[in-house]
Scaffold this motif. Sequence first.
Motif, PDB file in Angstrom:
ATOM      1  N   PRO A   1      97.766 -18.552  52.480  1.00  0.00           N
ATOM      2  CA  PRO A   1      96.609 -18.812  53.231  1.00  0.00           C
ATOM      3  C   PRO A   1      95.923 -17.707  53.833  1.00  0.00           C
ATOM      4  CG  PRO A   1      98.211 -20.565  53.532  1.00  0.00           C
ATOM      5  CD  PRO A   1      98.994 -19.349  52.696  1.00  0.00           C
ATOM      6  N   GLN A   2      97.038 -16.914  54.381  1.00  0.00           N
ATOM      7  CA  GLN A   2      96.277 -15.592  55.196  1.00  0.00           C
ATOM      8  C   GLN A   2      95.569 -14.611  54.328  1.00  0.00           C
ATOM      9  OE1 GLN A   2      99.708 -16.423  54.612  1.00  0.00           O
ATOM     10  NE2 GLN A   2     100.831 -16.221  56.678  1.00  0.00           N
ATOM     11  N   ILE A   3      95.815 -14.727  53.002  1.00  0.00           N
ATOM     12  CA  ILE A   3      95.270 -13.718  52.057  1.00  0.00           C
ATOM     13  C   ILE A   3      93.966 -14.357  51.725  1.00  0.00           C
ATOM     14  CG2 ILE A   3      95.398 -12.631  49.843  1.00  0.00           C
ATOM     15  CD1 ILE A   3      98.575 -12.387  50.398  1.00  0.00           C
ATOM     16  N   ALA A   4      94.201 -15.659  51.517  1.00  0.00           N
ATOM     17  CA  ALA A   4      92.858 -16.392  50.630  1.00  0.00           C
ATOM     18  C   ALA A   4      91.668 -16.581  51.622  1.00  0.00           C
ATOM     19  CB  ALA A   4      93.329 -17.805  50.304  1.00  0.00           C
ATOM     20  N   SER A   5      91.955 -16.548  52.945  1.00  0.00           N
ATOM     21  CA  SER A   5      91.175 -16.632  54.010  1.00  0.00           C
ATOM     22  C   SER A   5      90.468 -15.287  54.370  1.00  0.00           C
ATOM     23  CB  SER A   5      91.623 -17.413  55.164  1.00  0.00           C
ATOM     24  OG  SER A   5      92.610 -16.683  55.632  1.00  0.00           O
ATOM     25  N   SER A   6      91.257 -14.287  54.000  1.00  0.00           N
ATOM     26  CA  SER A   6      90.815 -12.886  54.419  1.00  0.00           C
ATOM     27  C   SER A   6      89.857 -12.029  53.231  1.00  0.00           C
ATOM     28  CB  SER A   6      91.617 -12.213  55.323  1.00  0.00           C
ATOM     29  OG  SER A   6      92.735 -12.122  54.428  1.00  0.00           O
ATOM     30  N   ILE A   7      90.912 -11.270  52.638  1.00  0.00           N
ATOM     31  CA  ILE A   7      90.550 -10.327  51.769  1.00  0.00           C
ATOM     32  C   ILE A   7      90.158 -10.947  50.305  1.00  0.00           C
ATOM     33  CG2 ILE A   7      91.648  -8.283  52.808  1.00  0.00           C
ATOM     34  CD1 ILE A   7      93.941  -8.906  50.696  1.00  0.00           C
ATOM     35  N   LEU A   8      90.679 -11.998  49.915  1.00  0.00           N
ATOM     36  CA  LEU A   8      90.583 -12.400  48.589  1.00  0.00           C
ATOM     37  C   LEU A   8      89.212 -12.974  48.309  1.00  0.00           C
ATOM     38  CD1 LEU A   8      91.939 -13.089  46.041  1.00  0.00           C
ATOM     39  CD2 LEU A   8      92.891 -15.357  46.620  1.00  0.00           C
ATOM     40  N   PRO A   9      88.448 -13.638  49.071  1.00  0.00           N
ATOM     41  CA  PRO A   9      87.032 -13.948  48.435  1.00  0.00           C
ATOM     42  C   PRO A   9      86.210 -13.068  48.007  1.00  0.00           C
ATOM     43  CG  PRO A   9      87.637 -15.282  50.488  1.00  0.00           C
ATOM     44  CD  PRO A   9      88.490 -14.275  50.356  1.00  0.00           C
ATOM     45  N   ALA A  10      85.973 -11.961  48.904  1.00  0.00           N
ATOM     46  CA  ALA A  10      85.264 -10.669  48.343  1.00  0.00           C
ATOM     47  C   ALA A  10      85.729  -9.980  47.142  1.00  0.00           C
ATOM     48  CB  ALA A  10      85.159  -9.840  49.300  1.00  0.00           C
ATOM     49  N   ILE A  11      87.094 -10.007  46.801  1.00  0.00           N
ATOM     50  CA  ILE A  11      87.510  -9.394  45.638  1.00  0.00           C
ATOM     51  C   ILE A  11      87.351 -10.325  44.410  1.00  0.00           C
ATOM     52  CG2 ILE A  11      89.902  -8.828  44.648  1.00  0.00           C
ATOM     53  CD1 ILE A  11      90.865  -8.016  47.261  1.00  0.00           C
ATOM     54  N   LEU A  12      87.464 -11.771  44.552  1.00  0.00           N
ATOM     55  CA  LEU A  12      87.362 -12.590  43.555  1.00  0.00           C
ATOM     56  C   LEU A  12      85.799 -12.425  43.156  1.00  0.00           C
ATOM     57  CD1 LEU A  12      89.356 -16.065  44.409  1.00  0.00           C
ATOM     58  CD2 LEU A  12      89.782 -14.291  42.713  1.00  0.00           C
ATOM     59  N   ARG A  13      84.866 -12.232  44.021  1.00  0.00           N
ATOM     60  CA  ARG A  13      83.492 -12.329  43.654  1.00  0.00           C
ATOM     61  C   ARG A  13      83.197 -11.216  42.748  1.00  0.00           C
ATOM     62  NH1 ARG A  13      79.746  -9.576  45.680  1.00  0.00           N
ATOM     63  NH2 ARG A  13      80.969  -9.057  47.854  1.00  0.00           N
ATOM     64  N   ARG A  14      83.886 -10.092  43.253  1.00  0.00           N
ATOM     65  CA  ARG A  14      83.554  -8.773  42.372  1.00  0.00           C
ATOM     66  C   ARG A  14      84.091  -8.881  40.941  1.00  0.00           C
ATOM     67  NH1 ARG A  14      83.537  -6.566  47.661  1.00  0.00           N
ATOM     68  NH2 ARG A  14      85.894  -6.365  47.725  1.00  0.00           N
ATOM     69  N   PHE A  15      85.598  -9.541  40.943  1.00  0.00           N
ATOM     70  CA  PHE A  15      86.191  -9.630  39.804  1.00  0.00           C
ATOM     71  C   PHE A  15      85.581 -10.704  38.594  1.00  0.00           C
ATOM     72  CE2 PHE A  15      89.311 -11.982  37.088  1.00  0.00           C
ATOM     73  CZ  PHE A  15      89.821 -10.852  36.878  1.00  0.00           C
TER      74      PHE A  15
END
Length: 290
Positions: free
Chosen positions: A99-113
């Motif tokens: 959860p700590q990762i999914a709510s912070s850095i992951l969304p922007a990384i997923l969008r670019r991926f």
Amino acid sequence: MEIKWLKTFIVAASYENFRKTAEELFLTQPAITKHIQRLEESISSKLFERNGKSIILTPAGYRFLPTAREIVKKYEEGLETFESWKQGYQQKVIIAAAPQIASSILPAILRRFMEKYPGIEVLINIIPSFEIGEEISSGRADIGLSRIRPIHPNVHCKTIHEDSVILVGPANENITDNNESNVLQKYRLITHNHPEYWDGLLKTIKNSYPFVRTMKVNQIEITKRFIEQRLGISYLPTTMIKEELMLKKLVEIKADKINLPTSSTYLITKLQTNEVLTFSEFLEEEMAAL
């Protein structure tokens, strides 16, 4: 043989009770009985012994149950693959993220991926860090993003980021003028919102500040909201509070006696498929830029 008969049989085998099976599947008991009878006729074997309202699996029922589960699993996987194909995907990667990762850095990384690799379908499962190793080990997910190093010997684990941890408090008047000792006397210390560093950190804090009052909150997102409402202060990873610091919802309080820990992000994999390698390489490049 129909899939709905097999699904009814699997649920009935788990309960050994037709009434509970009917409730689970939102069907009538006569419908459940009919499904089982049709299935028994189809395979020419009796699956349950009936004794009034009770039912138990026959030897044939026990023998057929793994087959039924495998047929239903393959059927559902086939439908998922076909649905992905209809949506234009050629590959799929399942990510188990803390959860700590999914709510912070992951969304922007997923969008670019997803912008760069539109042919790869991405599925996200949000689960606690301590469960992610098992999720990868069992094959239920392809990639794990965890705050805890797994104990499973059959998975690959790599540290892809080290995040500094800082003491933060509510952005109100005068708190930035206070030192660590003053704020730990004034506010409760919100603890155990991170799975890795709190046990050792809290012991260190209590050695230096034995008077400290604590409050356990097991999620960082809730901790941040509590701090904003002046319910306490906490030591949090900087990537988790970057936005709040920028918007001046939280402020950093300089450490005095406490040697601050770091927060690690672990990439966990098992099978090195093309899509796993593609995402892993992309993720490492993104994390290096943080």
